[in-house]
Design an enzyme around this catalytic site. Structure first.
Site, PDB file in Angstrom:
ATOM      1  N   CYS A  41       0.829  -1.216   0.000  1.00 43.79           N
ATOM      2  CA  CYS A  41       0.000   0.000   0.000  1.00 43.79           C
ATOM      3  C   CYS A  41       0.863   1.266   0.000  1.00 43.79           C
ATOM      4  O   CYS A  41       0.381   2.340  -0.311  1.00 43.79           O
ATOM      5  CB  CYS A  41      -0.963  -0.010   1.177  1.00 43.79           C
ATOM      6  SG  CYS A  41      -0.172  -0.379   2.725  1.00 43.79           S
ATOM      7  N   ASN A  42       2.134   1.123   0.327  1.00 45.37           N
ATOM      8  CA  ASN A  42       3.001   2.305   0.382  1.00 45.37           C
ATOM      9  C   ASN A  42       4.023   2.400  -0.743  1.00 45.37           C
ATOM     10  O   ASN A  42       4.710   3.401  -0.856  1.00 45.37           O
ATOM     11  CB  ASN A  42       3.752   2.353   1.710  1.00 45.37           C
ATOM     12  CG  ASN A  42       2.862   2.783   2.839  1.00 45.37           C
ATOM     13  OD1 ASN A  42       1.950   3.566   2.627  1.00 45.37           O
ATOM     14  ND2 ASN A  42       3.089   2.254   4.012  1.00 45.37           N
ATOM     15  N   GLN A  78       6.433  -8.781   3.293  1.00 44.75           N
ATOM     16  CA  GLN A  78       5.954  -8.498   1.936  1.00 44.75           C
ATOM     17  C   GLN A  78       7.080  -8.666   0.916  1.00 44.75           C
ATOM     18  O   GLN A  78       6.882  -9.203  -0.170  1.00 44.75           O
ATOM     19  CB  GLN A  78       5.394  -7.067   1.875  1.00 44.75           C
ATOM     20  CG  GLN A  78       4.071  -6.935   2.631  1.00 44.75           C
ATOM     21  CD  GLN A  78       3.692  -5.481   2.904  1.00 44.75           C
ATOM     22  OE1 GLN A  78       4.560  -4.629   3.069  1.00 44.75           O
ATOM     23  NE2 GLN A  78       2.399  -5.215   2.978  1.00 44.75           N
TER      24      GLN A  78
END
Lengths: 427, 270
Positions: free
Chosen positions: A51-52, A122
């Site tokens: 998400c970043n 991740q």
């Protein structure tokens, strides 16, 4: 010569709107990797999308760098967005800067929440996916392994990820000041919004045995309670359950105090004055502040929790310089490791050549040892191997050191001339 | 004192000191050790307790008397009781923090005992017989339980204060655990004290030389602290009182107990 590069967008230069448009789902990874596999300018690739950040880690073919424009073009085509819309937000690192950047990303030093560890998982997932697709090679494997070990070193030797920086986790810490174990405790959660859910998750992770949940909208309370195996209580009935709770968390919007002093007095009487902790995460406050004056009741409001969060964030920030030192050390160590690889072909040739000589000589003499005991023969053969290994030990170490220091490879060339047979000239 | 007994005692004292230092200096994540054995304060104290026990046996065997006759012996025996109670509490609860507070007290008492050894007074006549030994041993054991109760009580008050001020106090143990340790050490220590005082009462009544022993300061302070401990236990077990006020009462009770010891001889009347 290897030339790694990292091209992408992160929360530092890009807003959420653009990051959303350019992100990939986990299912997209194989398709993205396939594109770079087919690209003749790229020899190894890994894709990471969280998400970043959205980033492509590439190793250029033939020692050339993969330019940022190539990745930008791909992102634009894939997401059907004009390159001009995001080209100015793209970051591009190459060679040593790219290695250092990857190490920082893996350690959470480039994350929005400094020192968070989710990014490491991740990144491991992204790397595993690339490995499955066989779009990584010797270089990327070594680079990512170095990044993972550097992240582990940073997290274990510095305090970057120790101090809690979310209000629910700090709230759980405060409750742990009262109770040595949550195993036999009951939580009453008032309000099932995002904060409430996060708080319940934190307590569930710490082994809390029983949870009661109440919300103004009972249906929502039932839905959230189902996620955690909690019991949903109608909002109007919660005062009757107050005495059962050892930990009460309020996370809801309310103009008046939801828990009044009298309510708490009755509850404490029913629970025979057993201690209780109240975590008021609501603004405006949902618990009457006078409750804090009661014996065996410990009230924490949002201000006290946020003060600790702020203090912990400063603590993490203070650790940053020592983390960056580790990143620098690990980057240099990785570069030295890569340099060392340059001596490997010669070392391999040397070993093969010496092994061929040993094997030839052993075969020559083996026929004459026919009558010898089999065990003695094995010992003799083992001895010849040991001699070649011991003979090669010093030169290989010296060659590796020379390669690591990047000292012009004079020694490497010299070793080649001295020990390897010159190619036969054609008559 | 027998030379071997003296050496064993010095070894035990050195190990108590090492345990104290280790409890202060060792980081929780430190796993270093010697010969593969992790040197936790608990383990060092265990070794000290083993040597201490050996000393008591050797000393009793060589001196042919209970090792509580002289003041210094009683202090050394008290140290042994404290270490024993520490192990009892450690076995019942998870209390790695306790060593930090118990070991300096043991070390300090050892210093007092070593100083006391230099001028050994003549044993009083009243000390002969098994009843006085039972009286002294049971009271010293009860005092050791009350000491741990006092330590947990003081820590409770500090922790409670920080929590009421909404400040983090993660360095101190959880309040619930401090409360449990405080209560259970009282529950065990109180009957032992009652038994010891009862034996003392029988002794005093049987000895006409003691005269008006009931007006002795020591007796008054001990009786007050015994009564206070009794009240605390009644409040806690029967009326389910808990929290700051009863903890303060246990701390004050221990202070009265200290008053009864400080300035008076260990187990005979002036």
């Amino acid at each position: 010569m290897h030339s790694p590069s990292i091209t992408g967008l992160s929360h530092k230069k890009t807003g959420i709107d653009l990051r959303e448009k350019l992100s990939f789902s986990r299912q997209d990874y194989p398709c993205v990797l396939r594109h770079f596999e087919l690209d003749p300018a790229v020899s190894e690739a890994v894709v990471l999308s969280t998400c970043n950040r959205v980033e492509i880690y590439c190793l250029g073919a033939g020692g050339r760098t993969v330019e940022a424009e190539r990745v930008v073009r791909f992102l634009a085509e894939y997401h059907k967005v004009s390159p001009a819309a995001f080209a100015g937000h793209v970051h591009h690192y190459q060679d040593e800067a790219a290695i250092a950047y990857l190490l920082k990303v893996a350690s959470g030093l480039d994350s929005m929440v400094l020192g968070e560890t989710q990014i490491l998982a991740q990144l491991k997932d992204a790397f595993a996916c690339a490995q499955e697709r066989e779009s990584t090679g010797k270089y990327t494997n070594a680079l990512f392994q170095r990044a993972f070990s550097a992240a582990k070193r940073i997290h274990t030797t510095t305090g970057i990820s120790q101090a809690k920086i979310s209000v629910p986790s700090v709230a759980a810490d405060f409750a742990a000041d009262l109770f040595s174990s949550f195993a036999d405790k009951t939580l009453l959660q008032i309000g099932s919004g995002e904060t409430g859910e996060l708080t319940m998750r934190h307590f569930a992770e710490r082994g809390l045995s029983r949870m009661l949940l109440t919300n103004r909208t009972h249906k929502r309370a039932v839905e959230t309670a189902a996620k955690f195996g909690a019991e949903a209580v109608p909002f109007q009935d919660f005062p009757q359950h107050l005495h059962k709770a050892d930990i009460i968390v309020t996370a809801l919007a309310s103009d008046a105090h939801v828990i009044a002093g009298e309510m708490m007095e009755a509850a404490m009487h029913s629970r025979r004055n057993r201690p209780l902790v109240l975590l008021d995460l609501s603004v405006p406050r949902a618990v009457d502040p006078r409750v804090a004056e009661m014996e065996n009741v410990f009230l924490y409001d949002i201000d006290s929790l946020e003060a600790v969060v702020l203090q912990n964030m400063e603590q993490r920030q203070a650790e940053l310089s020592s983390c960056l030192e580790i990143v620098d050390e690990e980057t240099q160590a990785f570069l030295a490791q890569i340099e060392e690889w340059k001596a490997e072909p010669l070392i391999r040739d040397l070993r093969d050549s010496l092994e061929a000589i040993r094997d030839q000589e052993w075969r020559r003499i083996e026929s004459r040892l026919g009558k010898l005991d089999a065990r003695l023969r094995d010992d003799l053969e083992h001895m010849t191997r040991r001699i070649t290994n011991r003979f090669l030990h010093s030169p290989t170490t010296a060659l590796r050191e020379e390669a690591k220091d990047g000292g012009g490879f004079r020694l490497v060339e010299m070793a080649r001339k001295l020990f390897l047979p010159a190619p036969k000239r054609k008559p | 004192m027998n030379i071997y007994a003296g050496l064993i005692l010095c070894g035990a004292a050195a190990l108590y000191l090492a345990s104290w230092l280790q409890s202060m200096l060792r980081k929780p994540e430190d796993r270093s050790g010697v010969w593969g054995v992790e040197l936790t304060p608990d383990r060092i104290m265990g070794a000290a307790l083993a040597l201490h026990t050996l000393f008591l046996f050797v000393h009793a065997a060589t001196q042919h008397r209970c090792p509580t006759t002289y003041s210094y012996e009683a202090i050394i025996f008290l140290c042994w009781c404290i270490a024993l109670v520490y192990y009892f509490v450690s076995f019942s609860f998870t209390v790695p923090w306790l060593a930090k507070y118990v070991t300096p007290i043991i070390v300090a008492l050892f210093v007092v005992a070593f100083v006391g050894m230099l001028s050994v007074p003549a044993a009083h006549d009243v000390e002969k017989g098994w009843r006085i030994k039972l009286h002294v041993v049971s009271l010293l054991l009860a005092y050791s339980f009350f000491l741990v109760s006092f330590i947990s009580g003081v820590l409770y008050l500090f922790k409670e204060k920080a929590m009421k001020l909404q400040r983090p106090s993660h360095r101190l143990p959880p309040l619930e655990l401090l409360d449990k340790v405080n209560l259970w050490t009282l529950v065990i220590g109180f009957p032992i004290m009652t038994f010891g005082l009862f034996v003392g009462l029988l002794l005093a009544q049987a000895n006409p030389k003691l005269g008006s022993w009931m007006l002795e300061k020591k007796v008054i302070f001990v009786t007050v602290s015994w009564a206070m401990y009794g009240i605390v236990l009644h409040l806690r077990l029967m009326s389910h009182y808990r929290g700051r006020r009863v903890i303060i009462l246990t701390v004050v009770s221990f202070c009265f107990l200290l008053l009864s010891l400080i300035g008076t001889q260990w187990h005979y009347f002036k």
